[in-house]
Design a protein around this motif. Structure first.
Motif, short mmCIF file in Angstrom:
data_model
loop_
_atom_site.label_atom_id
_atom_site.label_comp_id
_atom_site.label_asym_id
_atom_site.label_seq_id
_atom_site.Cartn_x
_atom_site.Cartn_y
_atom_site.Cartn_z
N ASN A 288 58.08 62.65 9.71
CA ASN A 288 59.04 61.78 10.40
C ASN A 288 60.36 62.50 10.65
N LEU A 289 60.25 63.71 11.20
CA LEU A 289 61.44 64.55 11.42
C LEU A 289 62.01 64.31 12.81
N ARG A 290 63.28 64.01 12.87
CA ARG A 290 63.96 63.93 14.15
C ARG A 290 64.56 65.28 14.53
N ASP A 291 65.01 66.00 13.52
CA ASP A 291 65.56 67.34 13.72
C ASP A 291 64.47 68.35 13.35
N THR A 292 64.02 69.12 14.32
CA THR A 292 62.91 70.05 14.08
C THR A 292 63.39 71.50 13.92
N THR A 293 64.67 71.70 13.71
CA THR A 293 65.16 73.06 13.46
C THR A 293 64.89 73.42 12.00
N GLY A 294 64.64 74.69 11.77
CA GLY A 294 64.42 75.15 10.41
C GLY A 294 62.97 75.48 10.13
N VAL A 295 62.67 75.67 8.85
CA VAL A 295 61.34 76.08 8.38
C VAL A 295 60.88 75.10 7.31
N VAL A 296 59.66 74.59 7.42
CA VAL A 296 59.17 73.63 6.44
C VAL A 296 58.58 74.38 5.24
N VAL A 297 58.83 73.84 4.05
CA VAL A 297 58.25 74.39 2.83
C VAL A 297 56.86 73.79 2.65
N LEU A 298 55.83 74.62 2.77
CA LEU A 298 54.46 74.14 2.64
C LEU A 298 54.04 73.99 1.20
N SER A 299 54.47 74.92 0.35
CA SER A 299 54.15 74.86 -1.07
C SER A 299 55.20 75.64 -1.84
N VAL A 300 55.27 75.35 -3.15
CA VAL A 300 56.25 76.01 -4.02
C VAL A 300 55.53 76.53 -5.26
N ALA A 309 65.22 76.06 -8.46
CA ALA A 309 66.40 75.58 -7.73
C ALA A 309 66.23 74.16 -7.21
N GLY A 310 65.06 73.55 -7.42
CA GLY A 310 64.84 72.17 -7.00
C GLY A 310 64.29 72.01 -5.60
N ILE A 311 63.83 73.09 -4.98
CA ILE A 311 63.22 73.00 -3.65
C ILE A 311 61.80 72.49 -3.80
N ARG A 312 61.39 71.59 -2.92
CA ARG A 312 60.09 70.95 -3.03
C ARG A 312 59.32 71.04 -1.71
N PRO A 313 57.99 70.96 -1.77
CA PRO A 313 57.20 70.92 -0.53
C PRO A 313 57.68 69.80 0.39
N GLY A 314 57.77 70.09 1.68
CA GLY A 314 58.28 69.12 2.64
C GLY A 314 59.74 69.29 2.95
N ASP A 315 60.48 70.02 2.09
CA ASP A 315 61.88 70.31 2.41
C ASP A 315 61.95 71.21 3.64
N ILE A 316 63.05 71.12 4.36
CA ILE A 316 63.27 71.94 5.55
C ILE A 316 64.41 72.91 5.25
N ILE A 317 64.10 74.19 5.24
CA ILE A 317 65.13 75.20 4.97
C ILE A 317 65.73 75.64 6.30
N THR A 318 67.05 75.58 6.40
CA THR A 318 67.72 75.90 7.65
C THR A 318 68.55 77.18 7.58
N LYS A 319 68.96 77.58 6.36
CA LYS A 319 69.77 78.79 6.25
C LYS A 319 69.50 79.48 4.91
N ILE A 320 69.52 80.81 4.92
CA ILE A 320 69.59 81.61 3.70
C ILE A 320 70.83 82.47 3.83
N GLY A 321 71.81 82.22 2.99
CA GLY A 321 73.09 82.89 3.17
C GLY A 321 73.66 82.50 4.52
N ASP A 322 74.02 83.50 5.32
CA ASP A 322 74.54 83.24 6.66
C ASP A 322 73.46 83.30 7.72
N ASP A 323 72.22 83.55 7.31
CA ASP A 323 71.13 83.68 8.26
C ASP A 323 70.52 82.32 8.59
N GLU A 324 70.63 81.91 9.85
CA GLU A 324 70.02 80.66 10.28
C GLU A 324 68.53 80.88 10.54
#
Length: 369
Positions: A288-300, A309-324
């Motif tokens: 149910n994503l309205r914003d499709t930017t980023g990368v989905v976490v398939l598994s951890v 760090a508390g990241i879970r499957p289904g989370d959407i990662i949009t940045k690592i440091g300054d890298d979008e």
């Protein structure tokens, strides 16, 4: 995508399916099979400039797009060709670059994959036996020990080339040994779309329009001063609408991994402990994503850095440091630039909430490739 050896296996996902492998397992001038469908790899390269380096990683070049010291293409080929070899395996052939005078040859992991004993052919016509000394599938690099010494080791440039700089490729495309092609550096920091699902190696690459074909894998891309600026890795074939799209592992990456392999047979890679995926229309609907930017976490990975760090499957990662991040390949490229033990800030969305967490990167476990 496919390995650039002389390919032999099925393709991966997305555009990766469109790539042909150029290096690893050529079985003859007319053999066009691929050895690993999910990675496109390269060509063969030759040796050093006027005075070959004795240490392989002894990179004396500086990044630049040419100077008054640049040689003509025939002179480049004459200088570097003695440092280029052809590597024969039971499955086919690929290319390699002489890394040290005492017989170490740098090539692609997919060229020697599954083999311990190989044969190495030199530009002077001599063939000797070789043994795989160490390999790293994550970077797709390997070291082969050839049974020969007093060799002309190639000189590697220490920095990245400039876009527009001369690029000469030397290798054994389709089994035609000591073949040279030329072009320019077309781009830097390239990722092969769709490759992350099957390979870790097709990120942060140099792009060139110099022709790369199956059998070139593991060879080198050379600048106007006869320095190695890249190890051939992949290409996209004309049948997919591409015109001269080839890719190489940058020399700084290749020499860093080679030195680690020389030291203890392994290479370190920053590990985050998650499987990234593209946000497809199906995934967007499912989550149910309205914003499709980023990368989905398939598994951890349980107990890994992302899990801690508390990241879970289904989370959407949009940045690592300054890298979008827009694609899984972006995430792999961002990790390629970082070291185990480094702490990075990661921006992630979960539902309507966006938060930033610190992730302590570790070295990639052996079981993780």
């Amino acid at each position: 995508m496919f390995r650039t050896g002389i390919p032999s296996s099925p393709a991966a996902a997305g555009l990766a399916l469109l790539l042909l492998a150029t290096g690893c397992t050529a079985t003859g001038p007319t053999d066009n099979s691929t050895s690993a469908p999910a990675q496109v790899q390269g060509e063969a390269d030759g040796g050093s400039s006027a005075s070959p380096s004795s240490g392989g990683s002894g990179s004396s070049g500086s990044s630049g797009s040419g100077s008054q010291d640049d040689m003509s293409i025939p002179d480049i080929v004459d200088a570097v060709q003695p440092s280029v070899v052809t590597i024969f395996t039971e499955e086919g052939l690929g290319s390699g670059v002489i890394y040290t005078e005492d017989g170490l040859v740098l090539t692609n992991e997919h060229v020697i994959h599954g083999n311990q004993d190989v044969e190495v052919a030199f530009a002077d016509g001599q063939r000797v036996s070789g043994t795989v000394e160490a390999s790293d599938a994550v970077s797709d690099l390997a070291l082969v020990r050839a049974d020969r010494t007093d060799l002309p080791a190639a000189t590697f440039q220490s920095g990245l080339p400039r876009i527009g700089e001369l690029a000469v490729v030397i290798g054994s495309p389709l089994g035609f040994e000591n073949t040279a092609t030329s072009g320019i550096i077309s781009g830097l920091h390239r990722e092969i779309p769709g490759s992350a699902s099957s390979s870790q190696s097709l990120v942060d690459l140099i792009q060139t329009d110099a022709a790369i074909s199956p059998g070139n894998s593991g060879g080198a891309v050379v600048n106007g001063r006869g320095e190695i600026i890249g190890i051939s890795e992949a290409y996209i074939p004309p049948t997919q609408g591409a015109v001269a799209l080839g890719f190489a592992i940058p020399a700084p990456t290749a020499t860093e991994v080679a030195e680690e392999l020389r030291e203890d047979g392994t290479a370190e890679h920053a590990f985050m402990g998650l499987a990234p995926g593209a946000i497809t229309p199906q995934i967007a609907e499912q989550l149910n994503l309205r914003d499709t930017t980023g990368v989905v976490v398939l598994s951890v990975s349980r107990g890994g850095p992302a899990d801690e760090a508390g990241i879970r499957p289904g989370d959407i990662i949009t940045k690592i440091g300054d890298d979008e991040l827009s694609t899984p390949e972006d995430l792999l490229a961002a990790l390629r630039q970082r070291d185990p033990g480094e702490n990075v800030s990661v921006e992630a969305r979960r539902g309507s909430d966006t938060r930033t967490v610190d992730v302590a990167l570790t070295d990639r476990p052996a079981a993780q490739g």
